[in-house]
Structures are given as structure tokens and as C-alpha cells.
Write an enzyme that holds these catalytic residues in place. Structure first.
Site, PDB file in Angstrom:
ATOM      1  N   LYS A 149       0.847  -1.192   0.000  1.00 55.34           N
ATOM      2  CA  LYS A 149       0.000   0.000   0.000  1.00 55.34           C
ATOM      3  C   LYS A 149       0.884   1.244   0.000  1.00 55.34           C
ATOM      4  O   LYS A 149       1.789   1.372   0.840  1.00 55.34           O
ATOM      5  CB  LYS A 149      -0.902  -0.013   1.237  1.00 55.34           C
ATOM      6  N   ASP A 173      -0.130  -0.478  -4.692  1.00 57.08           N
ATOM      7  CA  ASP A 173      -1.480   0.083  -4.711  1.00 57.08           C
ATOM      8  C   ASP A 173      -1.450   1.464  -4.093  1.00 57.08           C
ATOM      9  O   ASP A 173      -1.285   1.600  -2.878  1.00 57.08           O
ATOM     10  CB  ASP A 173      -2.444  -0.822  -3.941  1.00 57.08           C
ATOM     11  N   GLU A 199      -1.724  -0.366  -8.932  1.00 56.13           N
ATOM     12  CA  GLU A 199      -3.165  -0.158  -8.843  1.00 56.13           C
ATOM     13  C   GLU A 199      -3.468   1.298  -8.549  1.00 56.13           C
ATOM     14  O   GLU A 199      -2.864   1.895  -7.656  1.00 56.13           O
ATOM     15  CB  GLU A 199      -3.707  -0.934  -7.631  1.00 56.13           C
ATOM     16  N   ASP A 225      -8.821   0.305  -9.846  1.00 56.42           N
ATOM     17  CA  ASP A 225      -9.613  -0.320  -8.779  1.00 56.42           C
ATOM     18  C   ASP A 225     -10.770   0.619  -8.410  1.00 56.42           C
ATOM     19  O   ASP A 225     -11.910   0.400  -8.813  1.00 56.42           O
ATOM     20  CB  ASP A 225      -8.712  -0.630  -7.573  1.00 56.42           C
ATOM     21  N   LYS A 247     -14.083  -6.707  -7.302  1.00 55.63           N
ATOM     22  CA  LYS A 247     -14.403  -7.096  -5.917  1.00 55.63           C
ATOM     23  C   LYS A 247     -15.911  -7.250  -5.789  1.00 55.63           C
ATOM     24  O   LYS A 247     -16.657  -6.384  -6.271  1.00 55.63           O
ATOM     25  CB  LYS A 247     -13.950  -6.014  -4.927  1.00 55.63           C
TER      26      LYS A 247
HETATM   27 MG    MG Z   1      -6.812  -1.399  -4.556  1.00 56.28          MG
END
Ligand code: MG
Length: 333
Positions: A149, A173, A199, A225, A247
Site C-alpha cells: 500500500k 497500490d 493499482e 480499482d 471485488k
Molecule cells: Mg486497490
């Protein structure tokens, strides 16, 4: 026939370590468990999408009068539901699939015609912290695929520290945390550490920015995303990104996830199947779709300290689907 009984209850998850991403930090997630007769589903209260435990439960309460008496009519039920909480829709759609699988005595992947031996490996997520702390978490995990992240002031130092600590495959991401200029400067530098893809470098609505970044061939594929929830956003993303992150909590369940994956294929995009912070219930529901996807990011249960369910099982980065009927999720004894 009598109407199916739909109820919900809070499903509050404690996290093993504080989950800090570019959108904010949390130690707990207040999700929701939906029960439709014997079928179970999970709705994730994701702060940046405006989903709350109360909102998800309120939606499910309204939906209780609309589910009808036949779980096999999944498309009809989902069509009847009003717009609103995607997380609540996901929970109900999962519960419908679980119920159908249980009535037929078959696991979901078989109902979908999918091969449970064709599963990509999953990444393990390391949330934002001091670079050395993140590097130590990667090293301690011993896992071969790490999702890092980013979207902090230390982004390059983080990737450098992790790369010194591990030769894992790295996926980054940014969670919409960079401006166009930051992304254009950072991506070539980060790509130098050997990464698989990035991402959501830019704000979710900046599709033209994503297209502009991708055109510059900065050395790493770009995945969207936050820029998409359902298949509805896919046409606008054509050519702007190399792949998309699907997702169930964004699509509002399995039916719409299947459509979104099909659209990605038609538009020549790669697909990563991912999850929010969810228990084994929601993540196992998603995992049944993994044979359709190039990449998996299904580590929710590994981040949760009090997962009440058993479902998919992990052996390092390799995961296996349960063979029980429906989602194959059971309460831990
Ligand atoms: Mg993501």
C-alpha cells in the site's frame, strides 16, 4: 411457497495490525452478516465508499420484502432490489448463491462451471507504516507475492526497503493517492525495483489521467480499482488501463462480477480478483470466481484476528476452495 426469510446481524472484525491506506486507517471493520434461510453472505462497511454497518443492515431490512420465495431466480431478485448499498447487494447475492448450492448439494465453483485446480496465487497486503516496519512485515511473512500500500510521503523509500528485504513479486497500490505529476515521476522510479503492476495511481474519476499515464509507457502496467464498481464503468476504461480490480463488494455480488470480468476480457484487459477487509465468508465467495482471473488478492482472512468462519484455506500464497455445498463456508467450532 412462502417468502424466504432474510435477516442480518453485525459482523465486527478486529484487525491484526492497523490497516492504513491512502484513504485512512482502521483497527476494526464493522461488516454485516446476511442470512437468507440457510444461505450466508457478507457486506463490508468500507469507509471510502460510504458503506456503514447501519446502512447495510437498513438496506437488507428493506430488501427482506423483495426476495420472493425462489432462490433460483437470482437475476430476478437482484433486479427487483433498489439502487443503494453495493455491499448489502453483495451480501444478498452471496446468500442466494450459497442457498442454491446447498439446495443442489454442489459447491459454487461447480455451479459456475469452473475448475478449482486453476487458481492464481494470492498476494498478501502490507499496509502503510514506516518503511522499515513494512519491510520487516514482508520479510516475516515469507510470502512470494506482496501487495504494497502506497500513497504516503515515503513511497520510494518503502519500495526500496521492501526490495532490500525480499525478492517477492511486488504489486503496488496507491489507492488514488497521487497527482498526475507525482505518478509520472514516481512510476518509472518504482518500476526500477521490479514490480508487476500499479493499482489506482490517480483519483478515481481521472480516467483521462490514467490514459495519459499509460500512453507514456512508464515501465509498469496500470490497473484500475476505485475507478470502477460494476461493468457499467468498463467501456470508459477501455484503453486507459491494462487491467481492472474486481471485488464483490463493489460489483454488488457474484452475478455482476461475472459480467464485469466478461467485459474486461472483451476489452482485452487483465483481471485481478480482490476483496475488502472481509472474513472468510466474503472472501471465499469471491474465491470461487478465481479460476476466471489472472491475479488474486484474497488475503482478507489473513488480516483479521477474529474470523468466525472457515472457508478457503491457505498454504503460503496458494489457496484452495472448500468442497462443501454452496460457498462452502462454516462457522468455526
Ligand atoms: Mg486497490
Amino acid at each position: 411457497m412462502t417468502a424466504m426469510n432474510l435477516t442480518s446481524q453485525p459482523l465486527t472484525l478486529d484487525l491484526r495490525v492497523t490497516f492504513r491506506i491512502a484513504h485512512g486507517a482502521s483497527d476494526q471493520r464493522r461488516n454485516v452478516l446476511a442470512r437468507l434461510e440457510d444461505g450466508l453472505g457478507e457486506g463490508a462497511a468500507v469507509p471510502q465508499w460510504g458503506e456503514t454497518q447501519e446502512g447495510i443492515q437498513a438496506y437488507l431490512e428493506r430488501a427482506a420484502g423483495l426476495v420472493g420465495d425462489d432462490p433460483f431466480l437470482i437475476e430476478d431478485v437482484m433486479e427487483r432490489l433498489p439502487a443503494g448499498s453495493q455491499a448489502a447487494r453483495a451480501a444478498l447475492d452471496m446468500a442466494l448463491h450459497d442457498l442454491v448450492g446447498k439446495r443442489l448439494g454442489q459447491p459454487l465453483y461447480r455451479l459456475l462451471g469452473l475448475n478449482p485446480d486453476r487458481l492464481p496465487l494470492t498476494s498478501f497486503t502490507v499496509a502503510i507504516d514506516e518503511p522499515q516496519v513494512m519491510a520487516e512485515r514482508v520479510r516475516q511473512s515469507g510470502l512470494p507475492i506482496i501487495k504494497v500500500k502506497l500513497g504516503s510521503p515515503d513511497d520510494e523509500a518503502i519500495v526500496a526497503a521492501i526490495r532490500r528485504a525480499s525478492d517477492a513479486r511486488l504489486r503496488l497500490d496507491a489507492n488514488a493517492g497521487w497527482t498526475r505529476q507525482q505518478a509520472a515521476q514516481l512510476i518509472p522510479r518504482l518500476a526500477g525495483y521490479g514490480i508487476e503492476f500499479i493499482e489506482q495511481p490517480l483519483a478515481k474519476d481521472d480516467i483521462e489521467g490514467l490514459r495519459w499515464l499509460r500512453k507514456q509507457k512508464l515501465g509498469a502496467p496500470i490497473f484500475a480499482d476505485e475507478s470502477l464498481k460494476t461493468g457499467r464503468e468498463m467501456p470508459a476504461l477501455a484503453g486507459a488501463v491494462d487491467g481492472v480490480v474486481v471485488k464483490l463488494q463493489k460489483t454488488g455480488g457474484i452475478r455482476e462480477a461475472l459480467k464485469t470480468i466478461a467485459m474486461a476480457r472483451a476489452l482485452d484487459m487483465q483481471v485481478m480478483l480482490s476483496c475488502m477487509v472481509e472474513s472468510s465468508l466474503g472472501v471465499t465467495a469471491a474465491a470461487h470466481l478465481a479460476p476466471l482471473c489472472d491475479y488474486a488478492d484474497l488475503d482478507g482472512p489473513l488480516l483479521v484476528a477474529n474470523d468466525p468462519f472457515s472457508g478457503i484455506t491457505y498454504e503460503g500464497a496458494k489457496f484452495s476452495l472448500p468442497e462443501r455445498p454452496g460457498l462452502g463456508v462454516v462457522w468455526k467450532s
